[in-house]
Design an enzyme around this catalytic site. Structure first.
Site, PDB file in Angstrom:
ATOM      1  N   GLU A  50      43.305  36.382  41.815  1.00 30.72           N
ATOM      2  CA  GLU A  50      42.923  37.763  41.483  1.00 30.72           C
ATOM      3  C   GLU A  50      43.301  38.683  42.625  1.00 30.72           C
ATOM      4  OE1 GLU A  50      38.901  38.412  39.942  1.00 30.72           O
ATOM      5  OE2 GLU A  50      38.806  40.292  41.082  1.00 30.72           O
ATOM      6  N   GLU A  78      34.184  33.930  42.500  1.00 29.90           N
ATOM      7  CA  GLU A  78      33.968  34.560  43.813  1.00 29.90           C
ATOM      8  C   GLU A  78      32.572  34.260  44.356  1.00 29.90           C
ATOM      9  OE1 GLU A  78      34.773  38.743  43.570  1.00 29.90           O
ATOM     10  OE2 GLU A  78      36.957  38.476  43.580  1.00 29.90           O
TER      11      GLU A  78
END
Length: 584
Positions: free
Chosen positions: A367, A279
């Site tokens: 995710e 991320e």
């Protein structure tokens, strides 16, 4: 003279008789040889036909056994063996039964004519017919699908058929290593219909691979995880879990060494997928992420020319639109990750994903959770179902966070459970129960699913999963407060509150409305609270704290708010005194 003539005639007659006999014998021998050859030909033909029939029979039997052993994950969240619908799912029993009948008919047809395949008869080609509109209902596993690749925006198997991966991510391997458990992986494969596991190795945080973590221990956990996934016929993702360092370039040299080692070790595996930056965040743009990826990808490709590689996108892997506008070129089998948390991310981010796919970008949701973006707060099952429906309709693979018993809403296992495998209904958090039901279509026996856990108010599953361990702290969860700053009207909704480490944590969702007659191209706001605060995390902006004031500046992608428009997908977590309020 007469006697001599008579003798000669007798000798000549004898010679002729003997010659005739010899010719007859030769003729009979040739005829016999021909008969024998014909007989042998017939015998060989009969033997060949029998052998062919026997082989067809074996192939038919093997196909039937394979069909019996296959596990179905219907794309609408319904298990064909169950009579119960999942939330928002459609009945797929008839579809599953039809597919089974088609496969059986195809097996029978192969006994009649093994070389004959009709393009018109759907019964003889059930998978190809179904792929026109939906994904195959068979679970995509390495033993059946082989090495995966990317065709357009779709993940496909070794034969070019669309596949979808649905699975579970571990939490940080440094913190929850015991959940990388062979029996747990087996249970997820056999009972949960999971076909992919993600191994999340943090790089920066406490115990991180690039900071104070034990590199060899972490690699050994990965080796274990890959082996367990392989043993249980699942795909597996090795995740370089970039988070707090924000920019993947911070540890780029370490990443090069790591992925060189991993791709060399697993170059002959058909089930290993590489996620090279979890991320990117904190204002890191796509150009920086792309530059990083273009240095890591060739290192993997030097060892493994075809493995799937997942590339994170800016703003906690939400800006797939930026990647769609400037994708990585020169390499095949590259996909781009999008992450969402259903109680925070709604239509705006979902539309961003859909638009990116429609623009030609292959998206992989590596995710997601059904709580807030912090991993805490209440669950929003309605929003989660919308996400699942959309991902299924576009064939997007998705992996749920997280396999852990951490005291937070996103954890699939209750914090009170000390097991690392052999989970039953009582061991699962509300998120875990939801995931089990979504992947299998089966209601969890003895579960009180839906009793207050489905809302985003935080009053149900959020507390049950450990997000509100401190009870009421003086503010009402679900309440809203308003403020005005820089010509914008803001609304804060308290999603959750909990006590941890002697502090009271407050999690807010925020919207900003531009009530003026002019649009704004960027914004900066101040929010004042009734006491001094500390900042934990935030999304949709850049956050700083000064005493009791939270200062928020827009990101590059969400600075524009038209006149009369409203901006969502904003939020933050802060700490402060009990009964914290917004003040002018």
């Amino acid at each position: 003279m007469k006697k001599k003539t008579k003798v000669l005639l007798l000798i000549l007659s004898a010679i002729l008789c003997i010659s005739g006999v010899i010719m007859l014998v030769i003729g009979f021998q040739k005829a016999g040889a021909a008969d024998n050859a014909m007989a042998n030909l017939k015998n060989n033909t009969a033997s060949s036909e029998a052998e062919k029939s026997k082989e067809n029979s074996k192939e038919s039997e093997a196909q039937e056994n394979k069909d019996k052993d296959s596990v179905s994950v219907p794309s609408d969240g319904k298990d064909s063996d169950s009579g119960e619908d999942s939330d928002g799912g459609e009945d797929s029993d008839n579809v599953a039964e039809s597919d089974s009948n088609k496969e059986s008919e195809a097996s029978k047809d192969s006994d009649k004519d093994d070389d004959k395949v009709s393009d018109k008869d759907a019964d003889e080609t059930p998978e190809k017919e179904e792929i026109k509109d939906t994904l195959s209902s068979d679970l995509a596993v390495p033993s059946r699908c082989g090495a995966l690749s990317v065709n357009g925006t779709q993940l496909v198997d070794q034969n070019g058929n669309p596949v979808q991966l649905r699975g579970i991510s571990t939490h940080g391997l440094s913190w929850f290593p015991n959940f990388v458990d062979q029996n747990a992986f087996r249970q997820f494969r056999e009972e949960w219909n999971v076909n992919v596991m993600r191994l999340a190795m943090y790089t920066h945080e406490n115990g991180g691979y690039c900071t104070d973590g034990n590199k060899e221990n972490l690699k050994n956990i990965i080796y274990r995880g890959v082996q367990y996934a392989t043993d249980n016929d699942m795909y597996v993702i090795i995740d370089w879990h970039v988070l707090q360092e924000q920019n993947p370039n911070v540890y780029k040299e370490e990443a090069k060494k790591f992925f060189s080692e991993m791709s060399e070790k697993y170059k002959d595996y058909n089930n290993v997928i590489y996620e090279i930056c979890n991320e990117p965040n904190g204002g890191v743009g796509w150009s920086e992420v792309k530059s990083y990826a273009e240095e890591i990808i060739p290192i993997i490709r030097a060892n493994d020319e075809k493995a799937i590689i997942l590339v994170g996108t800016p703003n906690w892997s939400q800006r797939v639109d930026e990647a769609a506008n400037d994708p990585i070129t020169g390499y095949d089998n590259i996909m781009y990750t999008l992450h969402f948390y259903a109680a925070t991310h709604k239509d705006d981010l979902r539309n961003t994903m859909v638009n990116a796919i429609n623009a030609g970008l292959p998206v992989f949701v590596s995710e997601y959770g059904i709580c807030d973006a912090s991993g805490n707060g209440g669950l929003d099952k309605d929003s989660a179902q919308k996400w699942v429906d959309t991902m299924n309709s576009y064939g997007v693979s998705y992996i749920c966070w997280a396999l852990a018993n951490k005291n937070e809403s996103a954890a699939l296992i209750k914090s009170s459970c000390s097991k690392t495998s052999g989970f039953d209904d009582n061991d699962l958090s509300e998120s875990g129960k939801w995931l089990y039901q979504t992947l299998t279509g089966n209601a969890v026996i003895g579960n009180s699913i839906g009793s207050g856990a489905g809302s985003s108010s935080g009053s149900g599953a959020g507390g049950g999963a450990g997000s509100s361990s401190g009870g009421s702290t003086g503010s009402s969860t679900g309440s809203t407060e308003s403020f005005n700053s820089s010509g914008l009207e803001g609304t804060l909704t308290l999603q959750s509150q909990w006590e941890a480490d002697g502090k009271v944590n407050y999690q807010y969702n925020m919207t900003l409305t531009n009530n003026s007659s002019s649009s704004v191209s960027s914004w900066a706001i101040d929010i004042h609270f009734s006491g001094d605060i500390g900042f934990s995390s935030g999304w949709g902006g850049t956050y700083t704290v000064n005493g009791n004031t939270l200062h928020v500046i827009s990101e590059g992608y969400n600075g524009s708010i038209p006149a009369g428009g409203t901006l969502g997908d904003l939020g933050f977590i802060i700490t402060g005194p009990s009964g914290l309020k917004v003040v002018p």
